[in-house]
Enzyme design. Structure first.
Site, mmCIF file in Angstrom:
data_model
loop_
_atom_site.group_PDB
_atom_site.id
_atom_site.type_symbol
_atom_site.label_atom_id
_atom_site.label_comp_id
_atom_site.label_asym_id
_atom_site.label_seq_id
_atom_site.Cartn_x
_atom_site.Cartn_y
_atom_site.Cartn_z
ATOM 1 N N GLY A 68 -13.581 -3.386 0.610
ATOM 2 C CA GLY A 68 -14.919 -2.858 0.898
ATOM 3 C C GLY A 68 -15.359 -1.809 -0.095
ATOM 4 O O GLY A 68 -16.508 -1.788 -0.537
ATOM 5 N N ARG A 98 0.830 -1.219 0.000
ATOM 6 C CA ARG A 98 0.000 0.000 0.000
ATOM 7 C C ARG A 98 0.859 1.262 0.000
ATOM 8 O O ARG A 98 0.441 2.292 -0.538
ATOM 9 C CB ARG A 98 -0.950 -0.015 1.204
ATOM 10 C CG ARG A 98 -2.091 -0.988 1.001
ATOM 11 C CD ARG A 98 -3.065 -1.012 2.136
ATOM 12 N NE ARG A 98 -4.245 -1.792 1.769
ATOM 13 C CZ ARG A 98 -5.213 -2.100 2.593
ATOM 14 N NH1 ARG A 98 -5.179 -1.693 3.848
ATOM 15 N NH2 ARG A 98 -6.243 -2.817 2.186
ATOM 16 N N GLY A 117 -9.804 -7.573 -1.686
ATOM 17 C CA GLY A 117 -10.069 -8.608 -0.685
ATOM 18 C C GLY A 117 -9.316 -9.906 -0.899
ATOM 19 O O GLY A 117 -8.189 -9.921 -1.394
#
Length: 411
Positions: A391, A36, A368
């Site tokens: 999400g 990330r 996910g």
């Protein structure tokens, strides 16, 4: 309306607030996966090269109890970022107050600071006091409940707001919606911009035939996704635990498999509405218990009494692979079986390989577990795009408005 993008905004000499998603896995104070951080580098480097004063902030984990203030400190993230940028990143160990304000006001163009975990504002109130309920849980909730004063305060620290955190775009927090609603200029960073373009291409304007593959444990998690995709997809392939509720709706036996009794009628309605669009497993791998033991293949869709389905079977893999062959757009969200069990990850692996080997298709993974599976299996570069937000991408697939993006200014 198209949203303002980073290249639409002048940043030179300006204090640029950047909401990044540095919610990285940590163990004993060390970052264990920096994907990330890497994903945010293009936006950060662009701002540095264009003479901005770069003020970064992110949440890290869920701040629920007082001990989390030690466990979820952002300092290790600042250290990793500094290595990746090959540049000093000043870490400010607070998220509000004079220390942060002075650090920002003394910045030179091209400098970078990272300030403390935004979720610390869920446990620390506006007076700097730790605020707990009678169970010892965080009670301030200023970040996660989008406290208006906090959003205004953070907005006052900069001239421009860049939202580059897609992973929280489905949440209305003070650090995205709160700032965007209170600052003169806001835009999307390169990562969020790409996410929106790729998801739009996959879900809103798919080349046909469009095949969606949905897995995971529960129908209840995917009701809105199925509802939305039934109007768009040519085929919807369903695996994972959610398939057993559909199997019962169709009249098959599922033994003691995962089943949502209260969603059988919903599944029946989908099957009636979708007709031949919805493709269900035609065989399964079953076991007498939820454990990583060797299972047996069922001859058809029915599961034996006293057994539970834990993966799709080889005939289903063949069927799903055939359905994928001519697809021009494929969107995948959710594993086909209990992926963490060695004996029950073959269906997910096979479906992943089938999508990865399509030569002339737009292929998208909606974050996910599916994203983790594709990366783990070495197919990261074989998909057109793998979303960084589980999400958020799921809510996009449901056709919902993402508040973190909606709050950013239109072009």
């Amino acid at each position: 309306m198209a949203k303002k993008e980073l290249k639409d905004v002048s940043v030179s000499g300006k204090k640029v607030l950047v909401r990044v998603d540095f919610n990285v896995p940590m163990k004993n104070g060390t970052v264990t996966n920096d994907n990330r951080i890497t994903a945010a580098l293009p936006t950060i480097q662009y701002l540095i090269e264009n003479g901005a004063k770069v003020i970064l902030f992110s949440h890290l984990g869920k701040v629920k109890v007082e001990e989390d203030l030690k466990k979820l400190d952002m300092q290790p993230v600042a250290d990793v970022l500094a290595q990746k940028l090959n540049k000093t990143v000043k870490f400010v160990p607070t998220f509000e107050g004079s220390e942060l304000e002075e650090a920002i006001n003394s910045m030179a163009n091209g400098e970078v600071i990272l300030f403390q975990n935004t979720r610390f504002a869920d446990i620390i109130d506006g007076n700097g006091q730790i605020c707990l309920d009678d169970k010892g849980q965080a009670a301030a909730k200023r970040e996660s409940k989008n406290n208006p004063e906090l959003g205004k305060y953070w907005a006052s620290l900069g001239d421009v707001f860049v939202n580059d955190a897609f992973g929280t775009a489905h949440r209305a927090h003070a650090s995205n919606v709160g700032i965007a609603s209170n600052i003169a200029e806001s835009c999307l960073g390169f990562l969020v911009e790409k996410e929106v373009k790729m998801l739009s291409q996959g879900v809103d304007q798919p080349a046909k035939p469009f095949v969606a593959i949905l897995g995971g444990a529960k129908v209840s998690d995917k009701i809105d996704v199925i509802e939305n995709l039934l109007n768009k997809a040519d085929k919807i392939l369903i695996g994972g635990g959610m398939a057993y509720t559909f199997a019962v709706a169709k009249g098959d036996k599922v033994g003691k498999s995962l089943l949502e009794n209260d969603k059988i009628e919903v599944a029946k309605n989908f099957l009636a509405k979708g007709k031949d669009k919805i493709i269900l497993p035609i065989d399964n791998i079953e076991a007498p218990e939820f454990a990583d033991v060797e299972g047996k293949i069922t001859p058809d869709a029915n599961i034996d009494d006293g057994y539970m389905g834990l993966d799709i079977g080889p005939k289903t893999v063949e069927l799903f692979t055939k359905e994928l062959q001519d697809a021009k757009t494929v969107v995948w969200n959710g594993p086909m079986g209990v992926f963490e069990f060695e004996n029950y990850n073959k269906g997910t692996k096979a479906v992943c390989a089938a999508i990865a080997n399509l030569t002339d298709a737009f292929t998208l993974i909606g974050g996910g577990d599916s994203a983790a599976a594709a990366i783990q299996l070495g197919y990261k570069d074989k998909f057109t795009y793998i979303s960084t937000g589980g999400g958020a991408s799921l809510e996009y697939m449901e056709g919902k408005v993402l508040p973190g993006i909606a709050a950013v200014q239109d072009k």
